[in-house]
Structures are given as structure tokens and as C-alpha cells.
Design an enzyme around this catalytic site. Structure first.
Site, PDB file in Angstrom:
ATOM      1  N   ASN A   1       0.839  -1.207   0.000  1.00  0.00           N
ATOM      2  CA  ASN A   1       0.000   0.000   0.000  1.00  0.00           C
ATOM      3  C   ASN A   1       0.874   1.258   0.000  1.00  0.00           C
ATOM      4  O   ASN A   1       0.590   2.242  -0.683  1.00  0.00           O
ATOM      5  CB  ASN A   1      -0.898   0.045   1.240  1.00  0.00           C
ATOM      6  CG  ASN A   1      -1.898  -1.101   1.292  1.00  0.00           C
ATOM      7  OD1 ASN A   1      -2.130  -1.769   0.297  1.00  0.00           O
ATOM      8  ND2 ASN A   1      -2.476  -1.330   2.464  1.00  0.00           N
TER       9      ASN A   1
ATOM     10  N   THR B   1       0.263  10.259  14.132  1.00  0.00           N
ATOM     11  CA  THR B   1      -0.993  10.510  13.416  1.00  0.00           C
ATOM     12  C   THR B   1      -2.166  10.283  14.371  1.00  0.00           C
ATOM     13  O   THR B   1      -2.154   9.343  15.172  1.00  0.00           O
ATOM     14  CB  THR B   1      -1.109   9.599  12.177  1.00  0.00           C
ATOM     15  OG1 THR B   1      -1.007   8.234  12.589  1.00  0.00           O
ATOM     16  CG2 THR B   1      -0.007   9.890  11.179  1.00  0.00           C
TER      17      THR B   1
ATOM     18  N   ASP C   1      -1.293   4.133   5.473  1.00  0.00           N
ATOM     19  CA  ASP C   1      -0.329   3.775   4.421  1.00  0.00           C
ATOM     20  C   ASP C   1      -0.259   4.870   3.355  1.00  0.00           C
ATOM     21  O   ASP C   1       0.821   5.190   2.848  1.00  0.00           O
ATOM     22  CB  ASP C   1      -0.725   2.446   3.774  1.00  0.00           C
ATOM     23  CG  ASP C   1      -0.726   1.306   4.779  1.00  0.00           C
ATOM     24  OD1 ASP C   1       0.070   1.353   5.740  1.00  0.00           O
ATOM     25  OD2 ASP C   1      -1.529   0.372   4.615  1.00  0.00           O
TER      26      ASP C   1
ATOM     27  N   SER D   1      -8.339   3.711  -3.276  1.00  0.00           N
ATOM     28  CA  SER D   1      -8.548   5.134  -3.025  1.00  0.00           C
ATOM     29  C   SER D   1      -7.238   5.904  -2.921  1.00  0.00           C
ATOM     30  O   SER D   1      -7.237   7.094  -2.595  1.00  0.00           O
ATOM     31  CB  SER D   1      -9.326   5.283  -1.722  1.00  0.00           C
ATOM     32  OG  SER D   1      -8.672   4.558  -0.700  1.00  0.00           O
TER      33      SER D   1
HETATM   34  O1  RIB Z   1      -2.847  -0.930   6.574  1.00  0.00           O
HETATM   35  C1  RIB Z   1      -3.844  -1.651   5.901  1.00  0.00           C
HETATM   36  C2  RIB Z   1      -3.330  -3.013   5.537  1.00  0.00           C
HETATM   37  O2  RIB Z   1      -3.122  -3.758   6.707  1.00  0.00           O
HETATM   38  C3  RIB Z   1      -4.290  -3.845   4.714  1.00  0.00           C
HETATM   39  O3  RIB Z   1      -4.142  -3.634   3.334  1.00  0.00           O
HETATM   40  C4  RIB Z   1      -3.994  -5.262   5.151  1.00  0.00           C
HETATM   41  O4  RIB Z   1      -3.398  -6.037   4.160  1.00  0.00           O
HETATM   42  C5  RIB Z   1      -3.095  -5.133   6.365  1.00  0.00           C
HETATM   43  O5  RIB Z   1      -1.810  -5.425   6.058  1.00  0.00           O
END
Ligand code: RIB
Length: 308
Positions: free
Chosen positions: A41, A215, A247, A286
């Protein structure tokens, strides 16, 4: 150049009327499958925010691998250091309630076998290494040590927890990003004493040359480096799903720092990306692009306050 060393998952998401308590079953409609994993992410968010990004990690030799990588591929993230190992791709089972809050259970799969040796020859002076904590603790610690030797800056995201093992790494990093509970755990482990005040946690994590960011979700964030402390209020958005907002923040912050933006601008862009990431279901769907980040960042006020 940004190198993200971290987890790659496939997320199995169910929207629920409310999140279950222990031992309870709550029923929602159809599930949805999304690419996810904190590492992936963040790599995607940094690439969408305009950075050149390399992902170092692993997927399994299974039916989930291709879906877990598809967004990174489309965004032009360099995947030549993503290994395909015998075993299963990481899976996250995610429930999202009507307020956009989530509950996540992860099966690490081959993420648990990612090795810091894979970073050999991949870290250069002036580059930025981005780490989170869904890999095993040893390769994360070794990655920090390798980066130090190579003159590569390190951004460490404490998620998903700020335990004592992580506290030992804080001194070796240039940027630490933690949410309120992770920061409280970390500050305690660093000997700061028990306090509910995020500003004090942030102060305990920061250093003369180390930027600490705590955060605070809809309340924005506090950040500190040396004698400077900043407060940033989060912009109001229509929250659909908060999964991956942290993320998106980390990825956009990393992208801004990597291109040489000053701390205030980097905090504003990270905050904008985190807010925009809450407006749709799924951690990656998103993740905003440079234009939307820049437009929202213009409306975000970063306030410099005197560090106490
Ligand atoms: O931070 C969100 C993520 O945490 C998700 O995409 C999931 O895979 C977990 O790793």
C-alpha cells in the site's frame, strides 16, 4: 528513489453493520477482494504521489499473487525484487463498519520469509528506505543497519504495533511515523513515562535530526524534529473506509521527502493523501494521485508551535 521493504497481501473485505466483539458473528453482504499489505500500500501511495519506487518483498506461488501485485504493476512500481516463493501470499481478513472503522486479521504467508539479504546492492546514498512492521522483526532490524551503512535514509512506520523491539530501532531512523497507540507504547518503551499526551509521545520519539510524526486520525497529527513542533488538522472528508489511510499518509510523506520538499509541505501532502484514502472501500483503490494530493494540500494548515 524509494525502496519499500515490506509486506504484500490480498485483502478480503466485508462491509458490516458493526464490527464483531470476541466470540460474535456479524453478517455482511458480498465480500470484495483488494490488493493490500502495508508495504505494498505504501509503495503504491508513493508511486501515485510521483516517486520512483522499488518494492522488495514476496508473494506465494498461488492464485492470489497476481491480484496482490496488479496495482503496483499498473503504477509502474519496480517489482523485479519481489520474489515468488513456494507457499501462500499474505492474506488480510478485514471487516469495515458503517463509520469506516476496521478490524484486521492477517495471515503472513510468505511475508514471514522475506530476507534483508534481498536488499543487497539495492540501497544507495540519498535514497529513502521505507519500512513497516508486517515482516519478521529480524529482517526489519537488519534493513535499518544496512541502510545506515549505505547512507540511505530510513522512514519507519510503527504499524501495526509500537512494542519494545521497535523502540530499539528508533534511534537508527530518520523518520518515524506512529499512530496514537503505537506512539504511546513506543514512548513508554523509550522511558518517557506514562502520559496520555500525544505531543509528549512525539517529543520522546523525535531527535535533533529525526522527524517523529504521530498521526491522530480525524484529529490530524503532531510532528516534531529538534526544537520544532508542528500541528496539522485533518481536512473533513466523507469517510467510507479508513483501511490504508495510514499507508497513504506514509507513501505520500515519503514521496514528498524523497523529492526534497520541506517538512511542512511533506506533512501537508501526507495528510491530504491520508484523508483522500478514506473516501472509498479498499486500501489501494482510493490511493490518490499527485494532482488531488496537491489540490487538497493547498487547503491544509501546518502550524509551527514551540516544542515544550
Ligand atoms: O494498513 C492496511 C493493511 O493492513 C491492509 O491492506 C492489510 O493487508 C493489512 O496489512
Amino acid at each position: 528513489m524509494i525502496t519499500v521493504f515490506g509486506s504484500i497481501n490480498l485483502d478480503l473485505v466485508v462491509v458490516l453493520p458493526r464490527l464483531p466483539a470476541p466470540g460474535e458473528t456479524v453478517v455482511g453482504p458480498d465480500h470484495q477482494l483488494f490488493a493490500g499489505g502495508k508495504g505494498a500500500n505504501q509503495a503504491l501511495a508513493a508511486a501515485r504521489a510521483g516517486a520512483r519506487v522499488r518494492m522488495v518483498g514476496a508473494v506465494g506461488r498461488d492464485v492470489h499473487a497476481a491480484a496482490a501485485l496488479v496495482n503496483l504493476e499498473r503504477a509502474g512500481v519496480d517489482l523485479s525484487d519481489v520474489r515468488h516463493l513456494d507457499g501462500t501470499t499474505g492474506i488480510a481478513m478485514i471487516g469495515v463498519d458503517e463509520a469506516g472503522e476496521n478490524l484486521i486479521m492477517c495471515a503472513s504467508g510468505v511475508n514471514a520469509r522475506v530476507s534483508a539479504d534481498w536488499l543487497e546492492g539495492r540501497l544507495a546514498r540519498g535514497d529513502l528506505l521505507v519500512l513497516q512492521r508486517e515482516l519478521s522483526p529480524e529482517p526489519i532490524a537488519e534493513a535499518v543497519a544496512r541502510a545506515r551503512l549505505c547512507g540511505t535514509r530510513v522512514l519507519l512506520n510503527a504499524a501495526p504495533s509500537g512494542d519494545a523491539a521497535l523502540a530499539r530501532l528508533v534511534e537508527g531512523v530518520d523518520v518515524i511515523v506512529a499512530n496514537a497507540s503505537e506512539a504511546a507504547e513506543l514512548a513508554l518503551a523509550l522511558g518517557a513515562g506514562e502520559t496520555p499526551v500525544a505531543d509528549l509521545h512525539c517529543a520522546a520519539l523525535s531527535g535533533p535530526d529525526r522527524l517523529a510524526v504521530v498521526t491522530l486520525g480525524a484529529r490530524g497529527l503532531v510532528a516534531q524534529m529538534g526544537g520544532k513542533r508542528w500541528h496539522v488538522a485533518a481536512p473533513e472528508v466523507e469517510v467510507v473506509d479508513t483501511t490504508g489511510a495510514g499507508d497513504a499518509f506514509v507513501g505520500a510523506l515519503a514521496a514528498a521527502l524523497d523529492r526534497g520538499a520541506d517538512v511542512e509541505r511533506a506533512l501537508a501532502e501526507g495528510t491530504a493523501a491520508g484523508a483522500l484514502a478514506c473516501t472509498a472501500t479498499g486500501a489501494q483503490s482510493s490511493s490518490p494521485d499527485t494532482a488531488s494530493i496537491a489540490a487538497l494540500a493547498e487547503r491544509i494548515t501546518v502550524t509551527l508551535v514551540t516544542a515544550g
